[in-house]
Design a protein around this motif. Sequence first.
Motif, PDB file in Angstrom:
ATOM      1  N   ASP A 244     -16.954 -22.650   2.130  1.00 49.13           N
ATOM      2  CA  ASP A 244     -18.005 -22.018   2.906  1.00 49.13           C
ATOM      3  C   ASP A 244     -18.807 -20.886   2.162  1.00 49.13           C
ATOM      4  N   ILE A 245     -20.286 -21.172   1.949  1.00 50.68           N
ATOM      5  CA  ILE A 245     -20.917 -20.303   1.199  1.00 50.68           C
ATOM      6  C   ILE A 245     -20.867 -18.803   1.263  1.00 50.68           C
ATOM      7  N   ARG A 246     -20.682 -18.603   2.622  1.00 55.54           N
ATOM      8  CA  ARG A 246     -20.475 -17.062   3.003  1.00 55.54           C
ATOM      9  C   ARG A 246     -19.153 -16.426   2.163  1.00 55.54           C
ATOM     10  N   LYS A 247     -18.307 -17.084   2.041  1.00 56.49           N
ATOM     11  CA  LYS A 247     -17.085 -16.883   1.327  1.00 56.49           C
ATOM     12  C   LYS A 247     -17.020 -16.924  -0.272  1.00 56.49           C
ATOM     13  N   ASP A 248     -17.650 -18.358  -0.518  1.00 60.97           N
ATOM     14  CA  ASP A 248     -17.690 -18.635  -2.222  1.00 60.97           C
ATOM     15  C   ASP A 248     -18.881 -18.245  -3.044  1.00 60.97           C
ATOM     16  N   SER A 249     -19.989 -17.802  -2.433  1.00 65.45           N
ATOM     17  CA  SER A 249     -20.949 -17.231  -3.091  1.00 65.45           C
ATOM     18  C   SER A 249     -21.668 -16.207  -2.184  1.00 65.45           C
ATOM     19  N   PRO A 250     -20.936 -15.267  -1.720  1.00 60.39           N
ATOM     20  CA  PRO A 250     -21.527 -14.538  -0.823  1.00 60.39           C
ATOM     21  C   PRO A 250     -22.997 -13.858  -0.891  1.00 60.39           C
ATOM     22  N   TYR A 251     -23.597 -13.938   0.026  1.00 59.81           N
ATOM     23  CA  TYR A 251     -24.980 -13.350   0.105  1.00 59.81           C
ATOM     24  C   TYR A 251     -25.069 -12.365   1.129  1.00 59.81           C
ATOM     25  N   LEU A 252     -26.124 -11.416   1.288  1.00 55.81           N
ATOM     26  CA  LEU A 252     -26.559 -10.255   2.059  1.00 55.81           C
ATOM     27  C   LEU A 252     -25.033  -9.419   2.066  1.00 55.81           C
ATOM     28  N   VAL A 253     -24.372  -9.391   3.218  1.00 55.32           N
ATOM     29  CA  VAL A 253     -23.329  -8.363   3.229  1.00 55.32           C
ATOM     30  C   VAL A 253     -21.877  -8.952   3.439  1.00 55.32           C
ATOM     31  N   TYR A 254     -21.956 -10.537   3.262  1.00 60.05           N
ATOM     32  CA  TYR A 254     -20.640 -11.196   3.992  1.00 60.05           C
ATOM     33  C   TYR A 254     -19.385 -10.782   2.832  1.00 60.05           C
ATOM     34  N   ASP A 255     -19.753 -10.195   1.640  1.00 59.16           N
ATOM     35  CA  ASP A 255     -18.707  -9.743   0.998  1.00 59.16           C
ATOM     36  C   ASP A 255     -17.910  -8.529   1.498  1.00 59.16           C
ATOM     37  N   GLN A 256     -18.664  -7.961   2.437  1.00 60.03           N
ATOM     38  CA  GLN A 256     -18.021  -6.631   2.992  1.00 60.03           C
ATOM     39  C   GLN A 256     -17.485  -6.833   4.458  1.00 60.03           C
ATOM     40  N   LEU A 257     -17.602  -8.196   4.931  1.00 57.89           N
ATOM     41  CA  LEU A 257     -16.690  -8.561   5.981  1.00 57.89           C
ATOM     42  C   LEU A 257     -15.577  -9.221   6.007  1.00 57.89           C
ATOM     43  N   ASP A 258     -14.801  -8.927   7.079  1.00 64.49           N
ATOM     44  CA  ASP A 258     -13.408  -9.781   7.015  1.00 64.49           C
ATOM     45  C   ASP A 258     -13.343 -11.084   7.802  1.00 64.49           C
ATOM     46  N   PHE A 259     -13.287 -12.142   7.047  1.00 65.91           N
ATOM     47  CA  PHE A 259     -13.151 -13.415   7.727  1.00 65.91           C
ATOM     48  C   PHE A 259     -12.440 -14.501   7.021  1.00 65.91           C
ATOM     49  N   GLU A 260     -12.005 -15.387   7.389  1.00 67.11           N
ATOM     50  CA  GLU A 260     -10.964 -16.600   6.639  1.00 67.11           C
ATOM     51  C   GLU A 260     -11.969 -17.704   7.126  1.00 67.11           C
ATOM     52  N   VAL A 261     -12.106 -18.642   5.975  1.00 67.26           N
ATOM     53  CA  VAL A 261     -12.449 -20.026   6.123  1.00 67.26           C
ATOM     54  C   VAL A 261     -11.841 -20.888   7.258  1.00 67.26           C
ATOM     55  N   ILE A 262     -12.252 -21.371   8.230  1.00 71.94           N
ATOM     56  CA  ILE A 262     -11.653 -22.142   9.079  1.00 71.94           C
ATOM     57  C   ILE A 262     -11.650 -23.519   8.606  1.00 71.94           C
ATOM     58  N   THR A 263     -10.534 -24.012   8.486  1.00 72.53           N
ATOM     59  CA  THR A 263     -10.502 -25.554   8.221  1.00 72.53           C
ATOM     60  C   THR A 263      -9.558 -26.302   9.269  1.00 72.53           C
ATOM     61  N   GLY A 264      -9.770 -27.791   9.220  1.00 70.42           N
ATOM     62  CA  GLY A 264      -9.112 -28.697   9.911  1.00 70.42           C
ATOM     63  C   GLY A 264      -8.046 -29.352   9.088  1.00 70.42           C
ATOM     64  N   THR A 265      -7.428 -30.311   9.395  1.00 74.58           N
ATOM     65  CA  THR A 265      -6.757 -31.162   8.928  1.00 74.58           C
ATOM     66  C   THR A 265      -7.212 -32.683   8.659  1.00 74.58           C
ATOM     67  N   ARG A 266      -7.885 -33.246   9.593  1.00 72.85           N
ATOM     68  CA  ARG A 266      -8.237 -34.637   9.771  1.00 72.85           C
ATOM     69  C   ARG A 266      -9.662 -34.500  10.291  1.00 72.85           C
ATOM     70  N   SER A 267     -11.055 -34.985   9.665  1.00 74.09           N
ATOM     71  CA  SER A 267     -12.202 -34.667  10.006  1.00 74.09           C
ATOM     72  C   SER A 267     -12.690 -35.755  11.121  1.00 74.09           C
ATOM     73  N   ASP A 268     -12.271 -35.698  12.266  1.00 72.83           N
ATOM     74  CA  ASP A 268     -12.777 -36.788  13.219  1.00 72.83           C
ATOM     75  C   ASP A 268     -13.683 -35.892  14.409  1.00 72.83           C
ATOM     76  N   ALA A 269     -14.124 -36.542  15.110  1.00 78.55           N
ATOM     77  CA  ALA A 269     -15.037 -35.853  16.198  1.00 78.55           C
ATOM     78  C   ALA A 269     -14.189 -34.567  17.032  1.00 78.55           C
ATOM     79  N   TYR A 270     -13.196 -34.996  17.206  1.00 83.51           N
ATOM     80  CA  TYR A 270     -12.136 -33.796  18.035  1.00 83.51           C
ATOM     81  C   TYR A 270     -11.922 -32.607  17.044  1.00 83.51           C
ATOM     82  N   GLU A 271     -11.379 -32.929  15.887  1.00 81.66           N
ATOM     83  CA  GLU A 271     -11.162 -31.849  14.923  1.00 81.66           C
ATOM     84  C   GLU A 271     -12.406 -31.147  14.562  1.00 81.66           C
TER      85      GLU A 271
END
Lengths: 389, 179
Positions: free
Chosen positions: A248-275
């Motif tokens: 997630d670019i907000r986490k990997d290369s933070p721009y603006l103030v994203y480095d001052q916010l608390d959040f986790e990158v949301i991931t799935g397990t199997r990228s189909d339409a449902y996931e």
Amino acid sequence: MVNNTLDKFPPVIDGKSRYNLESGKYLKVWQGPQHPGITGNMSLELIICGDEIVDCKTHVGYLHRGFEKLMERRKYIQCFPIVCRICVPEPDFNEYLFAAATEELAGIEIPERAKWIRALNLEMARLTSFLMWVGGQAGSFGMGTIGQWTVTLRDYMLDRFEELSGGRIYHMYMLPGGVRADLPEGWSAQLLDTLSLIEKTLGDVELAMMHNAVFKKRAVGLGYIDPAMVEPYGITGPNARAAGIKRDIRKDSPYLVYDQLDFEVITGTRSDAYERCRVRIAEMYQSIDLIRQILDRMPKEGPFFQKLPNVLHWKIPAGQTYLRAECTRGEYGFFVQSDGSDKPRRVCVRGPSYTHAVALMQRLAVGCNIADTAGLMVSLHTYPPEVER
Amino acid sequence: MNSLKESLSRQYNITQWKEQHRGLHFCMAEKSQARDLIGHLRDVQGFGHLVFMTAVDHIEEGCFHILYMLHNYETRQDLGVQVEISRKGESMDSIHHLWPAAATYQQEMREMFGIDFPGSPGIEENFVLEGWEDKPPMRRDFDSLEYSEKTYYPRPGRKKYDTREYMKEKLYPSEAETW
């Protein structure tokens, strides 16, 4: 994946399916450009055998307005009414990236408060765009009611945008130097009320959609993206995160103030339409949380705009840069090159749909049932305007 | 990134290495080495993400600069590799074997700039423009205003204003002298 062992698939020679339409075995069907299941103005040329797709070709060009060319004829400030129109449901990322690229080339530092307001604006845009997407995703599987709920919610968000910037769809709110206006009085409280309403309704959406047996039956396994496909096809955003790729670019290369916010990158397990749907709904909740954090932590007072020289005579020093941001669909980027004049030499927009809607869609559609094409396309969250800028 | 520069310079002729901001570098490479260099960057140096490909028309110098923007997810570095080719019908090696998505960028560049990428899948097919017979529209010598006036002729009875003069007189009369 074309499987030559199955009789229904035509042979592949030099990377192309060679089918004989006159054999009576195959039928060519056009889906779009005017089709409720198409995300914007584009069309799919489908070759079907029975009700199964054996070959797919994406056609774009129905919406080409030549924005990149038009910008070469305009002064930097005159480009702003153009850049926001590159992506209709989410124009703010275009404004931010073009403004930030101009600032970098011109050597301008924007006030701290402007950074917070820009991040607020971008998260609002993300939530608004997702609200439109979730309606499309539900509608493509025959659940039109959910779309009516979420489009109403989107309209409430557009009200907030209108109060903030004067525009509902295109805001032209982020300009080089900062943002155009301060937050109106009492606006933050209204935004928080809207967020509570959206959060409550999102629970209903989740219940009605993600736990619906028909939706599950059709979406699970549809358009599966193998993690090994992510880099060759340039897949970014929720499409990649649903495959377990934690980027997630907000986490990997933070721009603006994203480095001052608390959040986790949301991931799935199997990228189909449902996931992918599950990841996006989780990101909607995350976006609501981020807006609340921004409103809570941002400086309440201070300048929001850095004074610029006369923008009609503003010459930007020669140079080039590329800036990116994480939009709802993945990596959105602007490459801007200046030759030292008052107009950009070259602007190139990198939209995530460029790969998702063309190379990836063409591959994933093969083997799908024709009735699931719309659902597959919406699950990739593609917007044609950013393909043909 | 200095170690990358040194490592690349040992094998390839890299010039104009420049850091634009933290994590973004640009450099120029020779056309004859470009495909090998990009393959090397992908396979050995970890630049696995082709962010985008585009061209910039430098009509004054009679050349195009083809830009390959690559990203390394491990080091979070971007590298923009630029390759100069002549404007006079010169073609460029295709990189669709490295990234299938590159074929789309190449198809677009052929249509918009007239740069050919022999062997790239679907390169002969239309991408955005259909039935286009004029010069490639993203070239600097294609005048979009002239094309627009020629194709969509002015409606009879419609007045035409010079935008700059109109704004000066009607919108900012008090500031006219500062223009």
